[in-house]
Scaffold this active site. Sequence first.
Site, PDB file in Angstrom:
ATOM      1  N   ASP A 149     -15.064  14.764 -28.374  1.00 26.28           N
ATOM      2  CA  ASP A 149     -13.676  14.576 -28.034  1.00 26.28           C
ATOM      3  C   ASP A 149     -13.641  13.229 -27.002  1.00 26.28           C
ATOM      4  O   ASP A 149     -13.160  13.432 -26.179  1.00 26.28           O
ATOM      5  CB  ASP A 149     -13.170  16.094 -26.998  1.00 26.28           C
ATOM      6  CG  ASP A 149     -14.243  15.912 -25.846  1.00 26.28           C
ATOM      7  OD1 ASP A 149     -15.458  15.166 -25.922  1.00 26.28           O
ATOM      8  OD2 ASP A 149     -13.727  16.690 -25.053  1.00 26.28           O
TER       9      ASP A 149
ATOM     10  N   HIS B 174       0.748  -1.287  -0.005  1.00 23.77           N
ATOM     11  CA  HIS B 174      -0.115   0.070  -0.126  1.00 23.77           C
ATOM     12  C   HIS B 174       0.635   1.265  -0.014  1.00 23.77           C
ATOM     13  O   HIS B 174       0.563   2.116  -0.926  1.00 23.77           O
ATOM     14  CB  HIS B 174      -0.952  -0.078   1.000  1.00 23.77           C
ATOM     15  CG  HIS B 174      -1.495   1.216   1.528  1.00 23.77           C
ATOM     16  ND1 HIS B 174      -2.246   1.777   0.428  1.00 23.77           N
ATOM     17  CD2 HIS B 174      -1.607   2.258   2.407  1.00 23.77           C
ATOM     18  CE1 HIS B 174      -2.719   3.009   0.974  1.00 23.77           C
ATOM     19  NE2 HIS B 174      -2.430   3.066   2.184  1.00 23.77           N
TER      20      HIS B 174
ATOM     21  N   GLU C 151       1.054   5.526  12.559  1.00 23.85           N
ATOM     22  CA  GLU C 151      -0.461   5.345  13.003  1.00 23.85           C
ATOM     23  C   GLU C 151      -0.394   3.938  13.469  1.00 23.85           C
ATOM     24  O   GLU C 151      -1.386   3.390  14.205  1.00 23.85           O
ATOM     25  CB  GLU C 151      -1.430   5.763  12.175  1.00 23.85           C
ATOM     26  CG  GLU C 151      -2.825   5.940  12.812  1.00 23.85           C
ATOM     27  CD  GLU C 151      -3.791   6.475  12.068  1.00 23.85           C
ATOM     28  OE1 GLU C 151      -4.835   7.114  12.660  1.00 23.85           O
ATOM     29  OE2 GLU C 151      -3.738   6.608  10.854  1.00 23.85           O
ATOM     30  N   ASP C 152       0.099   3.258  12.315  1.00 25.34           N
ATOM     31  CA  ASP C 152      -0.265   1.749  12.327  1.00 25.34           C
ATOM     32  C   ASP C 152       0.768   0.742  12.877  1.00 25.34           C
ATOM     33  O   ASP C 152       0.736  -0.437  13.053  1.00 25.34           O
ATOM     34  CB  ASP C 152      -0.522   1.146  10.581  1.00 25.34           C
ATOM     35  CG  ASP C 152      -1.714   1.968  10.323  1.00 25.34           C
ATOM     36  OD1 ASP C 152      -2.597   2.418  10.969  1.00 25.34           O
ATOM     37  OD2 ASP C 152      -1.822   1.778   9.102  1.00 25.34           O
TER      38      ASP C 152
HETATM   39 MN    MN Z   1      -2.728   4.811   3.892  1.00 20.82          MN
END
Ligand code: MN
Length: 485
Positions: free
Chosen positions: A261, A50, A78-79
């Site tokens: 277009d 990620h 945070e994780d």
């Molecule tokens: Mn993220």
Amino acid sequence: MQKITWENLKSLMLRNYPDEDLAVLAKAYDFAKSAHANQKRFTGEDYIFHPLATAYNLAEMKVDMTTIIAGILHDVPEDTSNTLDDIRREFGDEVSQLISGITKLSNLKYRGIERYAENLRKMFVAMAQDPRTIIVKLADRLHNVQSLEIHRPEKALRIAQETMEIYAPIANRLGMFELKSQLEDYCFPYVYPEEYRWVNALIKDRLKSERKYIDQIQKIAYRELIKHHVPVIEIHGRVKHLYSLYKKLIGHGKDINKIYDLIALRIIVPTVADCYWVLGIIHSHWTPLKGRVKDYIAQPKPNGYQSLHTSVFTDHGRVVEFQIRDVAMHEISEYGIAAHAKYKEATNQFVSKRSYKWIEELIKWQQNIKDNMTYLKEIKNDIFQDRIFVFTPGGDVIDLPEDSTPIDFAYQIHSELGAHMVGALVNQQMASLDRSLKSGDVVEIIKDKNRQSPSADWLQIAKTSMAREKIRSQLNRKRGQRFWN
Ligand code: MN
């Protein structure tokens, strides 16, 4: 969505950042990889994919190195058990400050109007501190919606809605049109499944034949340009994004034959002079449609967009649109604020730039947000209505929400101009005060110094919360005077 590996990121870096030293980025990758070591994504793959994809999205926008490093580290504090202090020790203040801003934004969720305004407030505060925070947040979100299929349907829908409601409009306001369109296209099938199926079916066969045809035209155009020794950097067919095609179809009676277009040919050359040179070559080979040549270089669109557009009749009586631009125009039209962010020292000037004036104002307004539902709704309208750009007689551009009136214009310039206003000229013609202004109008406010305060009716006419707020306070001031005199 293809999984992005460190090798993928590295080869993109070598392409987009040939002169940069990748040592710190490699260090950031190792750091993030070991910090997230035991974590998995919903798909079952290692979590590191990620942040890698986020960094990849950023590198495609050609932002500065610090921002890419922040992208790869963005979920660490945070994780994982690693803290912001660890990041500061390893990567310095700039990176850690940027990540601290991103972490603060991590709980943005769309849950009704109050939360919505609160989310926006957080966004704008972060943006004022460092606009790169929002860029990382948007790249992170892009990867989230690129992998929507891994979630339960309800959760996928919530993420998609939130993206359409909050992130896409912000990307749009920041001039990041490519990113905005990508966000919309990934969310489109989740938020409007029926409409998505309809558009898809409508263009499926058409797109195939169109693509083949455009390929032929592209070859001919390229041959012509090479014959004249034009230093072409790139020539490609760009297919209109699905969601924006859907919106255009709605505006054209759902008739696909009115969309010229669907695929346009884009030519990128080194300089402005080359752009006009290319236009001349195209026009000497094919006949241009009358009234379809648009010089957005000499006269940029109100949002700053620059390019030459022309539609020509090709040999088979078909119409093809060309878009011609130089490299800088291309990068700014694709990446907006992120393209400017390449130059770190310029980032802090963004918010004071005229085109981002509305951000400044929001920051001011949010400081006195009361718990007032009407006010919150008004602010929401101000941000997400389409903006128009009108001119003062001196040529200054004033940025207003759509349907603004001369009253909004006057208050945007100065509250005293509003208070003394008795009339307005729009394009040198007398206009009523409730006239709906259009982009490109030149507005002149007629004032009378004997007039001391606005009329209470104006509260009904003004469209911006800012004008109404000022009118209210001027009316109160007047009431106060009457009382004390
Ligand atoms: Mn993220």
